[in-house]
Scaffold this motif. Sequence first.
Motif, PDB file in Angstrom:
ATOM      1  N   ASP A 190       0.899  -1.211  -0.027  1.00 52.46           N
ATOM      2  CA  ASP A 190       0.092   0.207   0.157  1.00 52.46           C
ATOM      3  C   ASP A 190       0.862   1.196  -0.072  1.00 52.46           C
ATOM      4  O   ASP A 190       0.417   2.345  -0.117  1.00 52.46           O
ATOM      5  N   ASP A 191       2.153   1.056   0.086  1.00 55.16           N
ATOM      6  CA  ASP A 191       3.176   2.321   0.326  1.00 55.16           C
ATOM      7  C   ASP A 191       3.904   2.596  -1.010  1.00 55.16           C
ATOM      8  O   ASP A 191       4.838   3.358  -0.989  1.00 55.16           O
ATOM      9  N   VAL A 192       3.492   2.035  -2.106  1.00 53.81           N
ATOM     10  CA  VAL A 192       4.302   2.087  -3.065  1.00 53.81           C
ATOM     11  C   VAL A 192       4.641   3.699  -3.561  1.00 53.81           C
ATOM     12  O   VAL A 192       5.579   3.943  -3.873  1.00 53.81           O
ATOM     13  N   PRO A 193       3.575   4.655  -3.518  1.00 54.93           N
ATOM     14  CA  PRO A 193       3.880   6.104  -3.904  1.00 54.93           C
ATOM     15  C   PRO A 193       4.910   6.647  -3.040  1.00 54.93           C
ATOM     16  O   PRO A 193       5.631   7.357  -3.586  1.00 54.93           O
ATOM     17  N   VAL A 194       4.886   6.142  -1.591  1.00 48.59           N
ATOM     18  CA  VAL A 194       5.900   6.876  -0.680  1.00 48.59           C
ATOM     19  C   VAL A 194       7.248   6.204  -1.100  1.00 48.59           C
ATOM     20  O   VAL A 194       8.102   6.802  -0.900  1.00 48.59           O
ATOM     21  N   ILE A 195       7.344   4.944  -1.367  1.00 51.26           N
ATOM     22  CA  ILE A 195       8.479   4.244  -1.828  1.00 51.26           C
ATOM     23  C   ILE A 195       9.030   4.723  -3.000  1.00 51.26           C
ATOM     24  O   ILE A 195      10.372   4.981  -3.080  1.00 51.26           O
ATOM     25  N   GLY A 196       8.307   4.996  -3.995  1.00 51.20           N
ATOM     26  CA  GLY A 196       8.500   5.544  -5.312  1.00 51.20           C
ATOM     27  C   GLY A 196       9.400   7.084  -4.997  1.00 51.20           C
ATOM     28  O   GLY A 196      10.389   7.449  -5.639  1.00 51.20           O
ATOM     29  N   ALA A 197       8.677   7.946  -4.195  1.00 51.50           N
ATOM     30  CA  ALA A 197       9.255   9.322  -3.724  1.00 51.50           C
ATOM     31  C   ALA A 197      10.559   8.908  -2.984  1.00 51.50           C
ATOM     32  O   ALA A 197      11.540   9.741  -3.136  1.00 51.50           O
ATOM     33  N   PHE A 198      10.632   8.034  -2.054  1.00 48.67           N
ATOM     34  CA  PHE A 198      11.715   7.529  -1.082  1.00 48.67           C
ATOM     35  C   PHE A 198      12.799   7.299  -2.076  1.00 48.67           C
ATOM     36  O   PHE A 198      14.030   7.905  -1.921  1.00 48.67           O
ATOM     37  N   THR A 199      12.850   6.401  -3.159  1.00 52.99           N
ATOM     38  CA  THR A 199      13.715   6.173  -4.237  1.00 52.99           C
ATOM     39  C   THR A 199      14.255   7.389  -4.860  1.00 52.99           C
ATOM     40  O   THR A 199      15.477   7.379  -4.861  1.00 52.99           O
ATOM     41  N   VAL A 200      13.505   8.238  -5.192  1.00 51.21           N
ATOM     42  CA  VAL A 200      14.111   9.461  -6.241  1.00 51.21           C
ATOM     43  C   VAL A 200      14.815  10.139  -5.080  1.00 51.21           C
ATOM     44  O   VAL A 200      15.788  10.764  -5.655  1.00 51.21           O
ATOM     45  N   PHE A 201      14.411  10.333  -3.828  1.00 55.77           N
ATOM     46  CA  PHE A 201      15.049  11.026  -2.806  1.00 55.77           C
ATOM     47  C   PHE A 201      16.412  10.469  -2.549  1.00 55.77           C
ATOM     48  O   PHE A 201      17.244  11.190  -2.677  1.00 55.77           O
ATOM     49  N   MET A 202      16.604   9.250  -2.838  1.00 57.49           N
ATOM     50  CA  MET A 202      17.925   8.458  -2.405  1.00 57.49           C
ATOM     51  C   MET A 202      18.643   8.751  -3.792  1.00 57.49           C
ATOM     52  O   MET A 202      19.970   8.695  -3.597  1.00 57.49           O
ATOM     53  N   SER A 203      17.848   8.930  -4.907  1.00 54.89           N
ATOM     54  CA  SER A 203      18.946   8.980  -6.144  1.00 54.89           C
ATOM     55  C   SER A 203      19.608  10.400  -5.815  1.00 54.89           C
ATOM     56  O   SER A 203      20.772  10.621  -6.273  1.00 54.89           O
ATOM     57  N   ALA A 204      18.861  11.256  -5.330  1.00 56.49           N
ATOM     58  CA  ALA A 204      19.237  12.816  -5.338  1.00 56.49           C
ATOM     59  C   ALA A 204      20.387  12.870  -4.264  1.00 56.49           C
ATOM     60  O   ALA A 204      21.514  13.221  -4.624  1.00 56.49           O
ATOM     61  N   VAL A 205      20.164  12.052  -3.158  1.00 55.92           N
ATOM     62  CA  VAL A 205      21.231  12.130  -2.232  1.00 55.92           C
ATOM     63  C   VAL A 205      22.414  11.431  -2.666  1.00 55.92           C
ATOM     64  O   VAL A 205      23.678  11.836  -2.425  1.00 55.92           O
ATOM     65  N   SER A 206      22.112  10.222  -3.305  1.00 53.90           N
ATOM     66  CA  SER A 206      23.401   9.475  -3.815  1.00 53.90           C
ATOM     67  C   SER A 206      24.386  10.425  -4.776  1.00 53.90           C
ATOM     68  O   SER A 206      25.353  10.045  -4.995  1.00 53.90           O
ATOM     69  N   ILE A 207      23.458  10.899  -5.701  1.00 56.09           N
ATOM     70  CA  ILE A 207      24.203  11.866  -6.688  1.00 56.09           C
ATOM     71  C   ILE A 207      25.035  12.876  -6.066  1.00 56.09           C
ATOM     72  O   ILE A 207      26.082  13.111  -6.223  1.00 56.09           O
ATOM     73  N   GLY A 208      24.290  13.370  -5.222  1.00 47.74           N
ATOM     74  CA  GLY A 208      25.146  14.416  -4.310  1.00 47.74           C
ATOM     75  C   GLY A 208      26.360  14.223  -3.652  1.00 47.74           C
ATOM     76  O   GLY A 208      27.527  14.745  -3.576  1.00 47.74           O
ATOM     77  N   LEU A 209      26.084  12.770  -2.988  1.00 46.39           N
ATOM     78  CA  LEU A 209      27.383  12.054  -2.326  1.00 46.39           C
ATOM     79  C   LEU A 209      28.412  12.115  -3.095  1.00 46.39           C
ATOM     80  O   LEU A 209      29.830  12.234  -2.984  1.00 46.39           O
ATOM     81  N   ALA A 210      28.105  11.512  -4.354  1.00 42.58           N
ATOM     82  CA  ALA A 210      29.105  11.015  -5.272  1.00 42.58           C
ATOM     83  C   ALA A 210      29.744  12.193  -5.955  1.00 42.58           C
ATOM     84  O   ALA A 210      31.033  12.168  -6.175  1.00 42.58           O
ATOM     85  N   ALA A 211      29.235  13.237  -6.034  1.00 48.11           N
ATOM     86  CA  ALA A 211      29.849  14.598  -6.376  1.00 48.11           C
ATOM     87  C   ALA A 211      30.833  15.088  -5.325  1.00 48.11           C
ATOM     88  O   ALA A 211      31.664  15.608  -5.426  1.00 48.11           O
ATOM     89  N   ALA A 212      30.352  15.085  -4.094  1.00 41.91           N
ATOM     90  CA  ALA A 212      31.003  15.262  -2.868  1.00 41.91           C
ATOM     91  C   ALA A 212      32.312  14.614  -2.620  1.00 41.91           C
ATOM     92  O   ALA A 212      33.459  15.090  -2.255  1.00 41.91           O
ATOM     93  N   LEU A 213      32.086  13.377  -2.985  1.00 42.66           N
ATOM     94  CA  LEU A 213      33.533  12.506  -2.690  1.00 42.66           C
ATOM     95  C   LEU A 213      34.033  12.169  -4.108  1.00 42.66           C
ATOM     96  O   LEU A 213      34.867  11.584  -3.916  1.00 42.66           O
ATOM     97  N   ARG A 214      33.796  12.981  -5.087  1.00 46.59           N
ATOM     98  CA  ARG A 214      34.447  12.900  -6.402  1.00 46.59           C
ATOM     99  C   ARG A 214      36.076  12.660  -6.358  1.00 46.59           C
ATOM    100  O   ARG A 214      36.606  13.425  -5.227  1.00 46.59           O
ATOM    101  N   PRO A 215      36.630  11.932  -6.962  1.00 41.87           N
ATOM    102  CA  PRO A 215      38.314  11.733  -6.718  1.00 41.87           C
ATOM    103  C   PRO A 215      38.982  12.944  -7.016  1.00 41.87           C
ATOM    104  O   PRO A 215      38.465  13.790  -7.828  1.00 41.87           O
ATOM    105  N   ARG A 216      40.138  12.995  -6.188  1.00 47.34           N
ATOM    106  CA  ARG A 216      40.835  14.348  -6.221  1.00 47.34           C
ATOM    107  C   ARG A 216      41.659  14.447  -7.682  1.00 47.34           C
ATOM    108  O   ARG A 216      41.390  15.642  -7.939  1.00 47.34           O
ATOM    109  N   ARG A 217      41.740  13.226  -8.265  1.00 49.15           N
ATOM    110  CA  ARG A 217      42.405  13.534  -9.477  1.00 49.15           C
ATOM    111  C   ARG A 217      41.532  13.789 -10.416  1.00 49.15           C
ATOM    112  O   ARG A 217      41.809  14.777 -11.316  1.00 49.15           O
TER     113      ARG A 217
END
Length: 226
Positions: A190-217
């Motif tokens: 019954d929570d698929v819409p909420v889970i879908g929104a959480f999944t997109v939120f996790m995408s945004a967080v993960s992209i931001g984390l990957a940008a912040a941790l980008r290799p120094r080189r």
Amino acid sequence: MKGAPTGPDVTRAVLAWLHSAPALRLLFWVNLLGTAGGYAWYWDQLRETAAEKPFWLLPFVPDSPTASLFFSLSLLFLMAERHPVRRTAVGRLSGVRALVDALAVVTLFKYGVWAVVINFADGWQGGGIDPLQWMLIVSHAGMAIEAIVYAGRLAYGMPALLAASAWTLLNDALDYGLKIHPWLYPPLLDDVPVIGAFTVFMSAVSIGLAAALRPRRAKRGAGADG
């Protein structure tokens, strides 16, 4: 006499070991076996998708095992670049490697955290967490930790990260737009819409984390994206 090791000393020693050749080999096999097990886990869903939906959707069905596959390839690149002969071949594949590394960091963290949250949510709504779910929680938490520990040693820059971000967001749109998201536990249906929104939120967080941790080189413009 030297005193007992301090917390920072232990942390540095652990991180040094995690980037050693034996640790990379060990993690490669652990992740490869986890990938194989993950695809077996998705087998029934893959068969159903192939029977009912367009064939081109199949690569978007298995989420976590594809993330660990990307990271397994990233570990191969890390090991190969330490070899005097194979290093040249790795250099020729710099563009491919950058994309694989970016996908590894984004998806490994995203689906690692996602699976932990989903299993705890099922336990909260369903009345408990069984041993299999604890195994999933521990293994997927390990995936998220791997992304954080190794991101700075990989070889992706902003062009590769943008491409990985597009793939990740497209995956979200297909998962919840065409209903090919991972099969959920009954208490969560019954929570698929909420889970879908959480999944997109996790995408945004993960992209931001990957940008912040980008290799120094890559930040120095060392041509990580070819």
